[in-house]
Every structure is written in structure tokens, then in C-alpha cells.
Enzyme design. Sequence first.
Site, PDB file in Angstrom:
ATOM      1  N   HIS A 142       8.132  -4.727  -3.294  1.00 37.02           N
ATOM      2  CA  HIS A 142       8.691  -5.037  -4.617  1.00 37.02           C
ATOM      3  C   HIS A 142      10.193  -5.206  -4.464  1.00 37.02           C
ATOM      4  O   HIS A 142      10.833  -4.507  -3.679  1.00 37.02           O
ATOM      5  CB  HIS A 142       8.403  -3.881  -5.603  1.00 37.02           C
ATOM      6  CG  HIS A 142       8.528  -4.279  -7.028  1.00 37.02           C
ATOM      7  ND1 HIS A 142       9.744  -4.328  -7.675  1.00 37.02           N
ATOM      8  CD2 HIS A 142       7.604  -4.685  -7.928  1.00 37.02           C
ATOM      9  CE1 HIS A 142       9.552  -4.723  -8.920  1.00 37.02           C
ATOM     10  NE2 HIS A 142       8.263  -4.947  -9.102  1.00 37.02           N
ATOM     11  N   ASP A 193       0.142  -4.664  -8.785  1.00 33.52           N
ATOM     12  CA  ASP A 193      -0.988  -5.579  -8.577  1.00 33.52           C
ATOM     13  C   ASP A 193      -2.028  -5.046  -7.609  1.00 33.52           C
ATOM     14  O   ASP A 193      -3.104  -5.634  -7.472  1.00 33.52           O
ATOM     15  CB  ASP A 193      -0.457  -6.925  -8.069  1.00 33.52           C
ATOM     16  CG  ASP A 193       0.370  -7.614  -9.135  1.00 33.52           C
ATOM     17  OD1 ASP A 193       1.593  -7.750  -8.947  1.00 33.52           O
ATOM     18  OD2 ASP A 193      -0.207  -7.944 -10.188  1.00 33.52           O
TER      19      ASP A 193
HETATM   20  C1  SDX Z   1       5.063  -8.347  -9.382  1.00 30.31           C
HETATM   21  O1  SDX Z   1       9.927  -8.256 -10.269  1.00 30.31           O
HETATM   22  C2  SDX Z   1       8.998  -7.618 -10.869  1.00 30.31           C
HETATM   23  O2  SDX Z   1       9.254  -6.689 -11.605  1.00 30.31           O
HETATM   24  C3  SDX Z   1       7.578  -8.138 -10.600  1.00 30.31           C
HETATM   25  C4  SDX Z   1       6.453  -7.324 -11.196  1.00 30.31           C
HETATM   26  C5  SDX Z   1       6.476  -7.319 -12.710  1.00 30.31           C
HETATM   27  O3  SDX Z   1       5.932  -6.379 -13.326  1.00 30.31           O
HETATM   28  O4  SDX Z   1       6.979  -8.340 -13.274  1.00 30.31           O
HETATM   29  O5  SDX Z   1       6.534  -5.970 -10.739  1.00 30.31           O
HETATM   30  C6  SDX Z   1       5.091  -7.877 -10.797  1.00 30.31           C
HETATM   31  O6  SDX Z   1       5.330  -9.492  -9.154  1.00 30.31           O
HETATM   32  C7  SDX Z   1       4.795  -7.352  -8.278  1.00 30.31           C
HETATM   33  C8  SDX Z   1       4.894  -8.004  -6.861  1.00 30.31           C
HETATM   34  C9  SDX Z   1       3.584  -8.725  -6.588  1.00 30.31           C
HETATM   35  N1  SDX Z   1       3.679  -9.512  -5.330  1.00 30.31           N
HETATM   36  C10 SDX Z   1       3.022  -9.169  -4.218  1.00 30.31           C
HETATM   37  O7  SDX Z   1       2.352  -8.139  -4.106  1.00 30.31           O
HETATM   38  C11 SDX Z   1       3.137 -10.191  -3.095  1.00 30.31           C
HETATM   39  C12 SDX Z   1       3.459  -9.465  -1.756  1.00 30.31           C
HETATM   40  N2  SDX Z   1       4.825  -8.924  -1.867  1.00 30.31           N
HETATM   41  C13 SDX Z   1       5.891  -9.749  -1.320  1.00 30.31           C
HETATM   42  O8  SDX Z   1       5.732 -11.127  -1.494  1.00 30.31           O
HETATM   43  C14 SDX Z   1       7.279  -9.178  -1.638  1.00 30.31           C
HETATM   44  O9  SDX Z   1       7.229  -7.836  -1.406  1.00 30.31           O
HETATM   45  C15 SDX Z   1       7.875  -9.401  -3.003  1.00 30.31           C
HETATM   46  C16 SDX Z   1       7.924 -10.851  -3.375  1.00 30.31           C
HETATM   47  C17 SDX Z   1       7.122  -8.655  -4.060  1.00 30.31           C
HETATM   48  C18 SDX Z   1       9.302  -8.861  -2.978  1.00 30.31           C
HETATM   49  O10 SDX Z   1       9.990  -9.643  -2.077  1.00 30.31           O
HETATM   50  P1  SDX Z   1      11.572  -9.400  -1.791  1.00 30.31           P
HETATM   51  O11 SDX Z   1      12.123  -8.290  -2.577  1.00 30.31           O
HETATM   52  O12 SDX Z   1      12.247 -10.722  -1.897  1.00 30.31           O
HETATM   53  O13 SDX Z   1      11.551  -8.864  -0.348  1.00 30.31           O
HETATM   54  P2  SDX Z   1      11.571  -9.765   0.904  1.00 30.31           P
HETATM   55  O14 SDX Z   1      10.609 -10.903   0.737  1.00 30.31           O
HETATM   56  O15 SDX Z   1      12.978 -10.106   1.221  1.00 30.31           O
HETATM   57  O16 SDX Z   1      10.964  -8.767   1.970  1.00 30.31           O
HETATM   58  C19 SDX Z   1      11.802  -7.817   2.579  1.00 30.31           C
HETATM   59  C20 SDX Z   1      11.155  -7.597   3.942  1.00 30.31           C
HETATM   60  C21 SDX Z   1      10.878  -8.902   4.681  1.00 30.31           C
HETATM   61  O17 SDX Z   1      10.964  -8.627   6.071  1.00 30.31           O
HETATM   62  P3  SDX Z   1      12.369  -9.007   6.840  1.00 30.31           P
HETATM   63  O18 SDX Z   1      12.638 -10.482   6.553  1.00 30.31           O
HETATM   64  O19 SDX Z   1      13.413  -8.087   6.236  1.00 30.31           O
HETATM   65  O20 SDX Z   1      12.073  -8.727   8.293  1.00 30.31           O
HETATM   66  O21 SDX Z   1       9.867  -6.986   3.753  1.00 30.31           O
HETATM   67  C22 SDX Z   1       8.853  -7.855   4.228  1.00 30.31           C
HETATM   68  C23 SDX Z   1       9.456  -9.245   4.347  1.00 30.31           C
HETATM   69  O22 SDX Z   1       8.828  -9.988   5.367  1.00 30.31           O
HETATM   70  N3  SDX Z   1       7.778  -7.822   3.246  1.00 30.31           N
HETATM   71  C24 SDX Z   1       6.486  -7.754   3.527  1.00 30.31           C
HETATM   72  C25 SDX Z   1       5.830  -7.696   2.291  1.00 30.31           C
HETATM   73  N4  SDX Z   1       6.730  -7.737   1.310  1.00 30.31           N
HETATM   74  C26 SDX Z   1       7.941  -7.826   1.895  1.00 30.31           C
HETATM   75  N5  SDX Z   1       5.818  -7.740   4.690  1.00 30.31           N
HETATM   76  C27 SDX Z   1       4.471  -7.679   4.622  1.00 30.31           C
HETATM   77  N6  SDX Z   1       3.752  -7.615   3.467  1.00 30.31           N
HETATM   78  C28 SDX Z   1       4.417  -7.627   2.280  1.00 30.31           C
HETATM   79  N7  SDX Z   1       3.722  -7.545   1.147  1.00 30.31           N
END
Ligand code: SDX
Length: 435
Positions: free
Chosen positions: A315, A373
Site C-alpha cells: 500500500h 483487497d
Molecule cells: C487499494 O491508496 C489507497 O488508499 C488505495 C486503497 C483505497 O482504499 O482506496 O487502499 C485501495 O488500492 C489497495 C491496494 C490494492 N492494490 C494491490 O493490492 C495491487 C498490489 N500492490 C501493488 O501494486 C502496490 O503495493 C501498490 C500499488 C498498492 C502500492 O504501490 P507503491 O506505493 O507505488 O509502491 P511501489 O510500487 O513503489 O512498490 C515499492 C516496492 C517496489 O519494489 P522496489 O522497486 O522498491 O524494489 O515494493 C514492491 C515494488 O516492486 N511491491 C511489491 C508489491 N507491492 C509493492 N512487490 C510484490 N508484490 C506486491 N504486491
Amino acid sequence: MPKKKASDENATVTLIDNRTGKSWEQPLLTGTMGPDVIDVRRLYAETGLFTFDPGYTSTASCESTITFIDGENGILLHRGYPIEQLAANSDYLEVCYLLLNGELPEPEQKREFVEGITYHTMLHEKLNHFFSGFRRDSHPMAIMCGVVGALSAFYHDSLDIGSPDYRRLAIYRLIAKMPTVAAYAYKYALGQPFMYPRNDLDFAENFLHMMFSNPCEDYQVSPTLARAMDRVLILHADHEQNASTSTVRLAGSSQANPFACIAAGIASLWGPSHGGANEAVLNMLKEIGNKDRVPEYIKRAKDKEDSFRLMGFGHRVYKNYDPRAAILRESCHEVLGELGVDNEPLLELAMELERIALEDEYFVDKKLFPNVDFYSGIIYQAMGIPVSMFTVIFAVARTAGWIAQWNEMIQEPVQKIGRPRQLFTGPTRRDYRRG
Ligand code: SDX
């Protein structure tokens, strides 16, 4: 609305350009909770410099009094009330009232609000024809985008956003009609007749009635399912300036009508990185299939060369447990237990996936905990709701937050159209010449 105030002693931050030695003072603003902000509204005028923050990881886009999130401590407050207390003691329409008005309703206020919503749940009969233009296998989120946007073609009397009465009417219509649009999208996919809303049922019961009853037999809404649905709606009602809410605010900043703004929010929520994650979680769990394959998928999630991410984890704000996930995890057990499916393999697989992920240093180091989720889809599945409807339910619930945030923005004394700038790295000026 409590006004933002300059920090104590009129604190400022000093910006120094080490190329020229020039420096500028920028004021610091302090809210009631959360980080102070650097007020950069004058930055470009004074310095000729932009800030650069794709994804808005360090940017406060607005002032708001509605929802507060503390990502480090897993705290979520709606108008100051902890989500745990609202989920345990309130109901969805009461939370809608709270988000919109800032206070919990007195009994008479609640009765009036519930009545107002109840008597706007029907769709204009001509709107029903919009559904038949879609293919039967259309994703219900595509139908939601289309039909909700089309509401602006039917309700001209609530497009005068300058009038508080018209805004209230549009707000009631949106909260009231979203479950009807959602249920009709589901019925259309099944080839079953639309079931009209019933005024003798509460919000969650009515939604389940429109989803699952049919003209051929009586359908008794399960109180267990209705309570579980109402709690799920509360947990998804609002969440600060997330992607879809920011989309609604940006669309609304041009004075677009509220129906069009909510349709824009639905489109943004659909993405698998956002509200579409609940559907993606179930598809992921079904692909993993059994506990033995969990390590393989954990490995893939950590592999930078692999686009796979563990859906339902991570998140932007919560770097600790998402409090909503904790409540949903508890609800999962309650609902599945009451439905007699508490040995649901998908729940067991989800629990094992959560356990292994939270022991893995990659997820611990990157603070990737289950989010809202991760468990919601398992509850929906147990309630007999198809995967394609998961994000639709998220949209039904989030309409309250979207429209409350829109209404807050529309009432700002100084409104400016949202118009970000850019860091341009494209070609400099060159003269046209035929190749
Ligand atoms: C919702 O914003 C809100 O409030 C949203 C929400 C709401 O109520 O409105 O809470 C609802 O959207 C919840 C999130 C649902 N999405 C998912 O579950 C999809 C999987 N999660 C990721 O796509 C990700 O965690 C996000 C999009 C939720 C957050 O992404 P960020 O904050 O932009 O973080 P990032 O992509 O920069 O990741 C940071 C690091 C990365 O690695 P590095 O580049 O630093 O090496 O963490 C890794 C990412 O690769 N990473 C994950 C991961 N999520 C982040 N690695 C593996 N699996 C994951 N799920």
C-alpha cells in the site's frame, strides 16, 4: 472546516539553489494531525521552479477534514472516528452521513437521511435501456462507467452544482442508485430480469435482494449476509486522497457535474493496482491453487524481471497492517463460519499465503502487508458474488467517499482547476522540413 494554519512561530523552510546561491522562504502549514506541509503555492511565481513528484508520493493535493490515515501505525479515522469502532457499531448509511456532514446523525437526522436515500434508489425507466446496448459478457465495471456517466443525461435538475439543494439531490441520487446500477449490471450478465429496489429493506438488504432475488420465488435476505455486506461497505467507504478520489477531485475542479466525476472515479478504481485488486486477488489465489505452490509465487513476486505482484499486498500509505484488512480477516472467519464454509480452501490458502509472505524478509523489509483487497474477495465469494462484481461493490461503497470529497472541494472558498505542470525532456524547438 477547520482552517489550515501557519505553523507555530510562522515556521518556514528555506530553499537554496546552490548554482546561484539564491534562497527562498516557503511557509510551513500545520494540520490537526499528520505531517506538516510546505506551502509551495507561490514557489513558481517566486522561484521559476516546479516541484517534481510523479505518483504524488510526497504531495498533499488538498486540505480535507474527512478521513485521516496514519500509515506507520495502521490508523484510519473518518471524521475522527476509528474505522474499527464504525465497523463494529455503525452502519453504512450512518457512515455516509458522517462523511458528508462531519458528525454522526441524531436519530431524526438519520431517519430523514435513510428515507431520502431509500426514495432515490430506482432508476429512470429509460435508463434501463442503456444496459441492452452492452454485450452480455461485458465487464460490469464497463457498464458502471457507462451508466453512471449517463445519469447526467437524466438528472438535469441536479447539475447546478452551485446550489446546495441541487448538490444534496445529486449526492442522494448517486449513493442511492449505485447499488441498483450494480445489481442491474449483474442481472443483465445473467440474462435475468432486473429486480426493482424495495423500500422496506435497508441499504445492504436491498442490494442483496436486487442481486439475488427473481420474480419466480420469494427470496429471504440472510441477516448474516446483509450484516457482512454492510460492514464491507463501511470498510470501503472512503480512504483519503487515493487514486480514484483524486480523479474525482480533479474532474470536479473543472466544475464538471457530479455524475461525470463519479464515472471518472469508477474508471480509475477499476485498475488492478487499485480497486481492481480484489478481483485480481481471487484470480491469483485460484491460479496458485494450493499451499504447496505459494513459495513459487512468493519467488515470482520478488523477481524484478517478473511483472507478477502479490495482489492484495502492499500500500502506498500503510507501511504497517491495513486496519481494514484486519477487520475483514475477522469477518471472513465469522461469515464463512456462519455459512458453514469455514474450511473454505481459498481462505486457508490466503491465510497460508499471508503467513509465509509476512515471514519473508522481502515483504517485511518493503513493509508489504495485506491490504483491504486481500480478504474482501473471499467474503464476496462465500456470499455467492461472482469475481467480476468485486470491484463493482468497491465502487458502490466508495461512492460515499468520492461524493463527500467532491462536495468538500466544491465548497472550498477558493477553488482552482487542477492543472499540474511537468518536467519536459522532449525535443527542443526545431524547424519543419520535409524528410
Ligand atoms: C487499494 O491508496 C489507497 O488508499 C488505495 C486503497 C483505497 O482504499 O482506496 O487502499 C485501495 O488500492 C489497495 C491496494 C490494492 N492494490 C494491490 O493490492 C495491487 C498490489 N500492490 C501493488 O501494486 C502496490 O503495493 C501498490 C500499488 C498498492 C502500492 O504501490 P507503491 O506505493 O507505488 O509502491 P511501489 O510500487 O513503489 O512498490 C515499492 C516496492 C517496489 O519494489 P522496489 O522497486 O522498491 O524494489 O515494493 C514492491 C515494488 O516492486 N511491491 C511489491 C508489491 N507491492 C509493492 N512487490 C510484490 N508484490 C506486491 N504486491
